[in-house]
Design a protein around this motif. Structure first.
Motif, PDB file in Angstrom:
ATOM      1  N   VAL A 155      38.502  31.769  38.837  1.00  0.00           N
ATOM      2  CA  VAL A 155      38.399  30.757  39.891  1.00  0.00           C
ATOM      3  C   VAL A 155      38.514  31.403  41.270  1.00  0.00           C
ATOM      4  CG1 VAL A 155      39.564  28.780  40.943  1.00  0.00           C
ATOM      5  CG2 VAL A 155      39.195  28.840  38.476  1.00  0.00           C
ATOM      6  N   ASP A 156      39.408  32.381  41.390  1.00  0.00           N
ATOM      7  CA  ASP A 156      39.604  33.064  42.671  1.00  0.00           C
ATOM      8  C   ASP A 156      38.578  34.170  42.908  1.00  0.00           C
ATOM      9  OD1 ASP A 156      41.763  31.455  43.234  1.00  0.00           O
ATOM     10  OD2 ASP A 156      43.226  32.824  42.375  1.00  0.00           O
ATOM     11  N   ASP A 157      37.605  34.274  41.998  1.00  0.00           N
ATOM     12  CA  ASP A 157      36.479  35.205  42.146  1.00  0.00           C
ATOM     13  C   ASP A 157      36.949  36.645  42.353  1.00  0.00           C
ATOM     14  OD1 ASP A 157      33.794  35.865  42.136  1.00  0.00           O
ATOM     15  OD2 ASP A 157      33.563  35.605  44.291  1.00  0.00           O
ATOM     16  N   VAL A 158      37.894  37.064  41.540  1.00  0.00           N
ATOM     17  CA  VAL A 158      38.342  38.459  41.615  1.00  0.00           C
ATOM     18  C   VAL A 158      37.213  39.398  41.203  1.00  0.00           C
ATOM     19  CG1 VAL A 158      40.008  40.133  40.710  1.00  0.00           C
ATOM     20  CG2 VAL A 158      40.737  37.797  41.222  1.00  0.00           C
ATOM     21  N   SER A 159      36.383  38.940  40.252  1.00  0.00           N
ATOM     22  CA  SER A 159      35.234  39.743  39.844  1.00  0.00           C
ATOM     23  C   SER A 159      34.303  39.991  41.027  1.00  0.00           C
ATOM     24  CB  SER A 159      34.473  39.036  38.717  1.00  0.00           C
ATOM     25  OG  SER A 159      33.344  39.782  38.324  1.00  0.00           O
ATOM     26  N   GLY A 160      34.083  38.944  41.856  1.00  0.00           N
ATOM     27  CA  GLY A 160      33.249  39.107  43.045  1.00  0.00           C
ATOM     28  C   GLY A 160      33.858  40.089  44.030  1.00  0.00           C
ATOM     29  N   LEU A 161      35.195  40.068  44.138  1.00  0.00           N
ATOM     30  CA  LEU A 161      35.883  41.007  45.025  1.00  0.00           C
ATOM     31  C   LEU A 161      35.660  42.442  44.562  1.00  0.00           C
ATOM     32  CD1 LEU A 161      37.865  41.478  47.371  1.00  0.00           C
ATOM     33  CD2 LEU A 161      39.736  41.211  45.719  1.00  0.00           C
ATOM     34  N   ILE A 162      35.729  42.655  43.244  1.00  0.00           N
ATOM     35  CA  ILE A 162      35.476  43.993  42.694  1.00  0.00           C
ATOM     36  C   ILE A 162      34.043  44.423  42.995  1.00  0.00           C
ATOM     37  CG2 ILE A 162      35.335  45.357  40.576  1.00  0.00           C
ATOM     38  CD1 ILE A 162      38.176  44.719  41.321  1.00  0.00           C
ATOM     39  N   SER A 163      33.102  43.491  42.839  1.00  0.00           N
ATOM     40  CA  SER A 163      31.693  43.799  43.104  1.00  0.00           C
ATOM     41  C   SER A 163      31.485  44.175  44.568  1.00  0.00           C
ATOM     42  CB  SER A 163      30.811  42.601  42.743  1.00  0.00           C
ATOM     43  OG  SER A 163      30.892  42.314  41.369  1.00  0.00           O
ATOM     44  N   LEU A 175      42.142  41.677  28.131  1.00  0.00           N
ATOM     45  CA  LEU A 175      41.807  40.262  28.307  1.00  0.00           C
ATOM     46  C   LEU A 175      41.641  39.889  29.781  1.00  0.00           C
ATOM     47  CD1 LEU A 175      44.293  38.854  25.677  1.00  0.00           C
ATOM     48  CD2 LEU A 175      41.809  38.624  25.551  1.00  0.00           C
ATOM     49  N   LEU A 176      42.461  40.487  30.641  1.00  0.00           N
ATOM     50  CA  LEU A 176      42.436  40.114  32.051  1.00  0.00           C
ATOM     51  C   LEU A 176      41.366  40.866  32.836  1.00  0.00           C
ATOM     52  CD1 LEU A 176      46.257  39.899  32.850  1.00  0.00           C
ATOM     53  CD2 LEU A 176      44.688  38.043  32.296  1.00  0.00           C
ATOM     54  N   PHE A 177      41.206  42.155  32.553  1.00  0.00           N
ATOM     55  CA  PHE A 177      40.345  42.966  33.407  1.00  0.00           C
ATOM     56  C   PHE A 177      39.006  43.335  32.780  1.00  0.00           C
ATOM     57  CE2 PHE A 177      44.532  43.432  35.205  1.00  0.00           C
ATOM     58  CZ  PHE A 177      44.281  43.364  36.575  1.00  0.00           C
ATOM     59  N   GLY A 178      38.873  43.202  31.459  1.00  0.00           N
ATOM     60  CA  GLY A 178      37.578  43.452  30.841  1.00  0.00           C
ATOM     61  C   GLY A 178      36.479  42.564  31.403  1.00  0.00           C
ATOM     62  N   PRO A 179      36.673  41.232  31.415  1.00  0.00           N
ATOM     63  CA  PRO A 179      35.635  40.345  31.966  1.00  0.00           C
ATOM     64  C   PRO A 179      35.401  40.527  33.464  1.00  0.00           C
ATOM     65  CG  PRO A 179      37.200  39.122  30.592  1.00  0.00           C
ATOM     66  CD  PRO A 179      37.792  40.470  30.822  1.00  0.00           C
ATOM     67  N   ILE A 180      36.392  41.053  34.189  1.00  0.00           N
ATOM     68  CA  ILE A 180      36.248  41.246  35.632  1.00  0.00           C
ATOM     69  C   ILE A 180      35.440  42.502  35.946  1.00  0.00           C
ATOM     70  CG2 ILE A 180      37.533  41.801  37.748  1.00  0.00           C
ATOM     71  CD1 ILE A 180      39.752  39.990  36.737  1.00  0.00           C
ATOM     72  N   LEU A 181      35.725  43.593  35.242  1.00  0.00           N
ATOM     73  CA  LEU A 181      35.092  44.871  35.550  1.00  0.00           C
ATOM     74  C   LEU A 181      33.706  45.010  34.937  1.00  0.00           C
ATOM     75  CD1 LEU A 181      38.188  47.211  35.031  1.00  0.00           C
ATOM     76  CD2 LEU A 181      37.238  46.408  37.198  1.00  0.00           C
ATOM     77  N   LEU A 182      33.466  44.366  33.807  1.00  0.00           N
ATOM     78  CA  LEU A 182      32.193  44.546  33.104  1.00  0.00           C
ATOM     79  C   LEU A 182      30.980  44.136  33.943  1.00  0.00           C
ATOM     80  CD1 LEU A 182      30.914  45.478  30.451  1.00  0.00           C
ATOM     81  CD2 LEU A 182      31.100  43.120  29.623  1.00  0.00           C
TER      82      LEU A 182
END
Length: 610
Positions: free
Chosen positions: A486-494, A529-536
Motif C-alpha cells: 500500500v505504501d508502494d515500497v516496491s516503487g521506492l526501490i524502483s 515474504l516481506l522483501f521477495g515481492p518488493i525486490l523482484l
C-alpha cells in the motif's frame, strides 16, 4: 525456518503445581491432535494421488479441505512452540542489558504475545459473525476456517498464563495481561496524524518486539494492530483475514510433509547410511572427516529441506568425531554450521517453497536453480575446508567393494530426492503431492526399520509443531506485506535503482545490500515474504532472470544463518555442542567468506546473462 525437539509444555517441572499439570495435559492433547491432523492431511493427499493416477478420478473439495486442515494444524501447533526455539525469539539484545533490566524485558515480550492472542481470538470471532456463505466445495460455513485461528489465539493465551504461573511469575504475567488488554482496548480509539507511512511505524514497533525477544510472528501481528492508531488501512478483522489468507495456499502443505520426511529419515537411521557413503567417497582426502561432513550435508539436503534439522543432526553426529580426530571444537562446530546452509538451497527447499508462495515463481525452476547454486556453494566450502584444516589425519581409504556397499545401502535415502525433484520437474505430481509421497516413502522406511508407535508419533508431532510455527510466521507476515504494498515500497526501490542507473548491476548491488541488512535481524522466511515481492519487480525491470534472482535472494538470506546477531544455525549448533556462540561466530569466518564468494559468482552470472 527453525526446528527443535524442545517441548517446554511437557518439560515443566513436576513439582510446579496445578498450573504445570494443566500445562502438560494441554500439551499432550494438542500434540496428539496436531499429529492426527498431519496424518489426516498426508492420507488425504495420498488418496488424491492414487485416485487420479489409478482410477482417473478424484473427489471435489480435496484441495480446500487440505487448506482448512492446514489452518487448523497451525492453530493447534502454535501454542506448543510458544517458549521454544520455534517461537523465533531474538534474545541477543536482551542479553546485552544489565541483569536488572533482563528481568523486566520478558514482561514486555509477553505483552506482544498477549496482544497477538487477543487479536486472533476477538478478530477471528468478529470475522465469524460478519462472514456468511458456505464453501461451495466442502458444504460447510466459511467462518469455520477463520474460527480456527481464533481458537488458536485463545490457546496461546491460556498456555502463556499457565506457563508463567508454573514458573512462579504470577505478578509479571498479570502485569503483561493488564498492559496487553489496555492496548487492545485503547488502540482503536487513538488517532495519531503523522506524516510517515504506517508501514514505517509497523517496522519500528515490530523491531521493539524483536529487541524485547518477543516471538517474531507475535511482533508482526501486534505491530500490525498498533499501527491502526497511525492511520493503517487494515482494521482488526482485516488483519486476521490477511493472516488466514496468507496460509490458505495448498502449496504450503508441502512444508509439514518435507519436515516429516526429514524427521523420519533421521529417526529411521537411513540418514546414517548417507554418512557412511560420504565417508567412503571423500573420507581419505585431506581434511577427510570435514569433507565427509560437507558431502553428507549435500546428500542430506535432498531429503530434509531444513537447514536447522541438518545443523542439529550434524552437531550430534559429527562434532564428537571431528574433535576426536584433532579438530578444535569451535572449528568443528563452525564447519557443521556452515555446511548446514546448503539444506535450504539444494532441493527440496522450504525456503524456495516460501519464495514461490510469495512471488508466484515456478517451484520446479527454482529447484533447478537451487541445484546449481548449492553445488557452487559446496565447492567453495570444500576449498575453504581444504585451506583451513591442518594436520588432521584422514580416514582410511575405502576400497571399491566398500564404496559399492555404502552406495547400495544409501539407495533408500537417494530415492527420496528422486521422488521429489524428478516428480516436480517432470510434472508428474505437484509440489505438495511430491512432498506427501516423500513423507510416505520415509514412513515406509521407518516402519521397515521397526520404529515403534511412540517414535512415529514423535516424528509426526515434531513435524506438525515445526510446520505450525513456520505457518504462523507466513500468515502474520501477510499484513506487513500488505502495508508495504500500500505504501508502494516496491516503487521506492524502483526509483532508487533508477537513480543508480537502473542497470542489472545497480539492482543486484542494492538488493544484496538490503537483504544483507534485513537478514541480520529477520528470520529467512519473514525476509523472503516481506522483501521477495518488493525486490523482484525491480530485478525483472532491469532484465534479470526472475528465477536467478530468486535463487540469489535465498542464498543471500541463508548465509545469515551464520551471522550475528540472529545466526540461527550458529545458535542451534551451539545449543547441541555447548560451545559459546561467540566462539562459533569467530570460527565460522573463513567459511562465511567462502559462501559470500559463491554469492558473488551467482550475482555476476545473473548480470552477465541478463
Amino acid at each position: 525456518m527453525a526446528t527443535s525437539e524442545f517441548h517446554p509444555i511437557e518439560q515443566a517441572a513436576p513439582d510446579s503445581g496445578v498450573a504445570a499439570r494443566l500445562l502438560r495435559a494441554i500439551g499432550a492433547i494438542l500434540g496428539i491432535a496436531a499429529a492426527l491432523v498431519l496424518a489426516v492431511l498426508l492420507l488425504m493427499v495420498l488418496v488424491t494421488v492414487c485416485l487420479r493416477y489409478f482410477f482417473s478420478a478424484g473427489f471435489i473439495g480435496a484441495e480446500d479441505l487440505g487448506i482448512w486442515l492446514h489452518v487448523g494444524l497451525i492453530a493447534l501447533g502454535a501454542p506448543l512452540s510458544l517458549n521454544s526455539a520455534l517461537a523465533m525469539r531474538l534474545d541477543v539484545f536482551v542479553k546485552m542489558l544489565p541483569e536488572s533490566l533482563q528481568k523486566v524485558t520478558p514482561i514486555g515480550a509477553d505483552v506482544f504475545t498477549v496482544l497477538s492472542a487477543l487479536i486472533l481470538s476477538f478478530g477471528g470471532s468478529e470475522i465469524m459473525t460478519m462472514l456468511g456463505g458456505v464453501s461451495p466445495t466442502l458444504g460447510v460455513p466459511e467462518w469455520i476456517r477463520f474460527g480456527f485461528l481464533g481458537v488458536g489465539g485463545a490457546l496461546i493465551l491460556v498456555v502463556l498464563i499457565l506457563q508463567r504461573i508454573a514458573e512462579g511469575k504470577i505478578l509479571p504475567v498479570l502485569l503483561s495481561l493488564a498492559v496487553g488488554v489496555a492496548l487492545y482496548a485503547g488502540i482503536p480509539h487513538v488517532s495519531l496524524d503523522l506524516d510517515w507511512p504506517p508501514s514505517i511505524f509497523l517496522g519500528l514497533i515490530a523491531a521493539v518486539g524483536l529487541v524485547l525477544a518477543a516471538p517474531l510472528p507475535h511482533a508482526f501481528l501486534a505491530a500490525a494492530y498498533v499501527v491502526i492508531a497511525f492511520g493503517s488501512s487494515l482494521p482488526e478483522p482485516a488483519i486476521v483475514s490477511a493472516t488466514v489468507t496468507g496460509i490458505s495456499k495448498f502449496l504450503l502443505l508441502a512444508i509439514p510433509f518435507f519436515l516429516l520426511a526429514g524427521g523420519l529419515l533421521t529417526t529411521s537411521g537411513v540418514a546414517n547410511q548417507l554418512v557412511r557413503f560420504a565417508a567412503a567417497m571423500v573420507g581419505h582426502r585431506r581434511a577427510g572427516l570435514a569433507q565427509t561432513t560437507l558431502l553428507t550435508s549435500v546428500l542430506f539436503s535432498g531429503a530434509s529441506g531444513s537447514s536447522v534439522a541438518n545443523a542439529a543432526f550434524g552437531a550430534s553426529t559429527f562434532q564428537p568425531e571431528l574433535v576426536k580426530h584433532g579438530y578444535r571444537p569451535a572449528q568443528a562446530a563452525a564447519i557443521i554450521a556452515s555446511t548446514s546452509v546448503l539444506d535450504n538451497v539444494i532441493p527440496p527447499s522450504i525456503a524456495f517453497l516460501i519464495l514461490a508462495t510469495a512471488t508466484n515463481l515456478s517451484v520446479g525452476s527454482l529447484l533447478v536453480g537451487g541445484f546449481f547454486a548449492g553445488g557452487l556453494m559446496a565447492i567453495c566450502l570444500a576449498v575453504a575446508i581444504h585451506l583451513t584444516v591442518r594436520e588432521q589425519a584422514p580416514l582410511p581409504r575405502a576400497n571399491a567393494r566398500q564404496r559399492w556397499q555404502s552406495a547400495v545401502q544409501a539407495i533408500p535415502a537417494f530415492g527420496l530426492g528422486i521422488i521429489v525433484v524428478v516428480g516436480i520437474r517432470i510434472g508428474i505430481v505437484t509440489t505438495t503431492e511430491a512432498a506427501a509421497l516423500a513423507a510416505f516413502y520415509t514412513l515406509l522406511l521407518g516402519i521397515g526399520a521397526r520404529l515403534g508407535i511412540l517414535s512415529l508419533y514423535a516424528a509426526f508431532r515434531q513435524a506438525a509443531v515445526e510446520a505450525a510455527a513456520i505457518g504462523l510466521l507466513i500468515g502474520t507476515a501477510g499484513p506487513f506485506a500488505f502495508l508495504l504494498a500500500v505504501d508502494d515500497v516496491s516503487g521506492l526501490i524502483s526509483h532508487l535503482t533508477t537513480a543508480l542507473g537502473g542497470s542489472a548491476l545497480a539492482v543486484i548491488l542494492l538488493s544484496n545490500v538490503i537483504l544483507l541488512v534485513v537478514g541480520l535481524v529477520l528470520d529467512i522466511g519473514a525476509a523472503i515474504l516481506l522483501f521477495g515481492p518488493i525486490l523482484l519487480p525491480a530485478a525483472v525491470a532491469a532484465g534479470i532472470d526472475p528465477i536467478q534472482f530468486g535463487v540469489i535472494i535465498v542464498v543471500n538470506l541463508m548465509i545469515h544463518g551464520l551471522t550475528p546477531p540472529l545466526g540461527m544455525l550458529i545458535f542451534v549448533v551451539s545449543g547441541v555442542t555447548r560451545i559459546p556462540a561467540s566462539e562459533l561466530f569467530r570460527a565460522v569466518v573463513p567459511y562465511l567468506l567462502a559462501l559470500l564468494v559463491s554469492l558473488a559468482i551467482l550475482c555476476a552470472w545473473a548480470i552477465i546473462f541478463s
